[in-house]
Design a protein around this motif. Sequence first.
Motif, short mmCIF file in Angstrom:
data_model
loop_
_atom_site.label_atom_id
_atom_site.label_comp_id
_atom_site.label_asym_id
_atom_site.label_seq_id
_atom_site.Cartn_x
_atom_site.Cartn_y
_atom_site.Cartn_z
N VAL A 95 0.81 -1.22 0.00
CA VAL A 95 0.00 0.00 0.00
C VAL A 95 0.85 1.28 0.00
CG1 VAL A 95 -1.70 1.30 1.34
CG2 VAL A 95 -1.97 -1.15 1.04
N ALA A 96 2.00 1.26 0.66
CA ALA A 96 2.82 2.48 0.77
C ALA A 96 3.18 3.07 -0.59
CB ALA A 96 4.06 2.20 1.60
N PRO A 97 3.65 2.29 -1.57
CA PRO A 97 3.94 2.88 -2.88
C PRO A 97 2.69 3.48 -3.56
CG PRO A 97 4.95 0.71 -2.71
CD PRO A 97 4.06 0.88 -1.53
N MET A 98 1.55 2.85 -3.34
CA MET A 98 0.31 3.39 -3.91
C MET A 98 -0.02 4.75 -3.30
SD MET A 98 -2.24 0.18 -4.06
CE MET A 98 -1.64 -1.46 -4.27
N LEU A 99 0.15 4.86 -1.98
CA LEU A 99 -0.13 6.13 -1.32
C LEU A 99 0.85 7.22 -1.76
CD1 LEU A 99 -1.02 4.93 2.28
CD2 LEU A 99 -2.57 5.77 0.52
N GLU A 100 2.12 6.85 -1.93
CA GLU A 100 3.11 7.81 -2.41
C GLU A 100 2.74 8.31 -3.80
OE1 GLU A 100 6.97 6.01 -2.12
OE2 GLU A 100 6.76 5.71 0.05
N LYS A 101 2.33 7.40 -4.67
CA LYS A 101 1.92 7.78 -6.03
C LYS A 101 0.68 8.67 -5.98
CE LYS A 101 2.07 7.44 -10.53
NZ LYS A 101 3.06 8.16 -11.30
N LEU A 102 -0.25 8.34 -5.11
CA LEU A 102 -1.46 9.14 -4.95
C LEU A 102 -1.11 10.56 -4.54
CD1 LEU A 102 -4.67 9.19 -4.62
CD2 LEU A 102 -4.16 8.85 -2.21
N LEU A 103 -0.22 10.72 -3.57
CA LEU A 103 0.18 12.05 -3.13
C LEU A 103 0.90 12.82 -4.22
CD1 LEU A 103 1.30 11.23 0.52
CD2 LEU A 103 -0.82 12.34 -0.23
N ALA A 104 1.75 12.13 -4.97
CA ALA A 104 2.45 12.78 -6.08
C ALA A 104 1.46 13.23 -7.15
CB ALA A 104 3.49 11.84 -6.68
N ASN A 105 0.47 12.38 -7.44
CA ASN A 105 -0.56 12.74 -8.42
C ASN A 105 -1.38 13.94 -7.95
OD1 ASN A 105 0.24 10.70 -10.13
ND2 ASN A 105 -1.39 9.30 -9.55
N LEU A 106 -1.71 13.98 -6.67
CA LEU A 106 -2.47 15.12 -6.13
C LEU A 106 -1.68 16.41 -6.27
CD1 LEU A 106 -4.08 13.57 -2.93
CD2 LEU A 106 -5.25 14.28 -5.02
N ALA A 107 -0.38 16.35 -6.01
CA ALA A 107 0.45 17.54 -6.17
C ALA A 107 0.48 17.99 -7.62
CB ALA A 107 1.86 17.26 -5.66
N GLN A 108 0.57 17.04 -8.54
CA GLN A 108 0.59 17.38 -9.96
C GLN A 108 -0.76 17.96 -10.39
OE1 GLN A 108 1.34 14.16 -12.72
NE2 GLN A 108 2.23 15.58 -14.18
N VAL A 109 -1.84 17.43 -9.88
CA VAL A 109 -3.17 17.95 -10.21
C VAL A 109 -3.27 19.40 -9.74
CG1 VAL A 109 -5.61 17.79 -9.60
CG2 VAL A 109 -4.38 15.76 -10.31
N ARG A 110 -2.79 19.68 -8.54
CA ARG A 110 -2.84 21.06 -8.03
C ARG A 110 -2.04 22.00 -8.93
NH1 ARG A 110 -1.42 18.73 -2.98
NH2 ARG A 110 -3.32 18.07 -1.96
N SER A 111 -0.86 21.54 -9.34
CA SER A 111 -0.01 22.36 -10.20
C SER A 111 -0.67 22.61 -11.56
CB SER A 111 1.34 21.67 -10.38
OG SER A 111 2.13 22.37 -11.30
N LEU A 112 -1.21 21.56 -12.15
CA LEU A 112 -1.87 21.71 -13.44
C LEU A 112 -3.12 22.57 -13.33
CD1 LEU A 112 -1.49 18.07 -14.78
CD2 LEU A 112 -0.29 20.11 -15.60
N THR A 113 -3.85 22.45 -12.24
CA THR A 113 -5.04 23.26 -12.04
C THR A 113 -4.67 24.74 -11.95
OG1 THR A 113 -6.17 21.45 -10.92
CG2 THR A 113 -7.02 23.66 -10.51
N GLN A 114 -3.60 25.04 -11.21
CA GLN A 114 -3.17 26.43 -11.11
C GLN A 114 -2.73 26.98 -12.46
OE1 GLN A 114 -0.16 26.13 -8.09
NE2 GLN A 114 -1.63 26.38 -6.41
N THR A 115 -2.02 26.17 -13.21
CA THR A 115 -1.58 26.60 -14.54
C THR A 115 -2.78 26.85 -15.45
OG1 THR A 115 0.46 25.34 -14.29
CG2 THR A 115 -0.15 25.99 -16.52
N ARG A 116 -3.73 25.91 -15.44
CA ARG A 116 -4.94 26.08 -16.25
C ARG A 116 -5.69 27.34 -15.85
NH1 ARG A 116 -9.41 22.56 -14.33
NH2 ARG A 116 -9.41 24.27 -12.85
N ASP A 117 -5.87 27.53 -14.54
CA ASP A 117 -6.62 28.69 -14.06
C ASP A 117 -5.93 30.01 -14.40
OD1 ASP A 117 -8.49 26.92 -13.09
OD2 ASP A 117 -7.86 27.10 -11.00
N ALA A 118 -4.61 29.98 -14.48
CA ALA A 118 -3.88 31.19 -14.84
C ALA A 118 -3.93 31.46 -16.34
CB ALA A 118 -2.43 31.09 -14.37
N LEU A 119 -3.86 30.40 -17.13
CA LEU A 119 -3.76 30.58 -18.58
C LEU A 119 -5.10 30.68 -19.31
CD1 LEU A 119 -0.87 28.15 -19.51
CD2 LEU A 119 -0.83 30.63 -19.51
#
Length: 68
Positions: A22-46
Motif C-alpha cells: 500500500v505504501a507505494p500506492m499512497l506515495e503515487k497518490l500524493l504525487a498525483n495530487l500535487a501534480q493535479v494542483r499544479s496543473l489546475t493552477q496553470t490552467r486557471d492562470a492561462l
Amino acid sequence: DIMAYPLALPTVQGRAVFNSVVAPMLEKLLANLAQVRSLTQTRDALLPKLISGQIRIKDAEKFVEDAA
C-alpha cells in the motif's frame, strides 16, 4: 453492542506485507495530487488569458516554462 463482535487482527508480518503493497500506492497518490494542483493552477492562470486573446499559445508556453 459493537464491542461484542469478534475482531481479527493481522500479524506483524501481515501488516508489513500490507504496508509494502500500500505504501507505494499512497506515495503515487500524493504525487498525483500535487501534480493535479499544479496543473489546475496553470490552467486557471492561462485559460482566461487564452480565451480573452491576451496571450497566444506561444506566449502561454513561455509562461509555463517561466513558472516551472
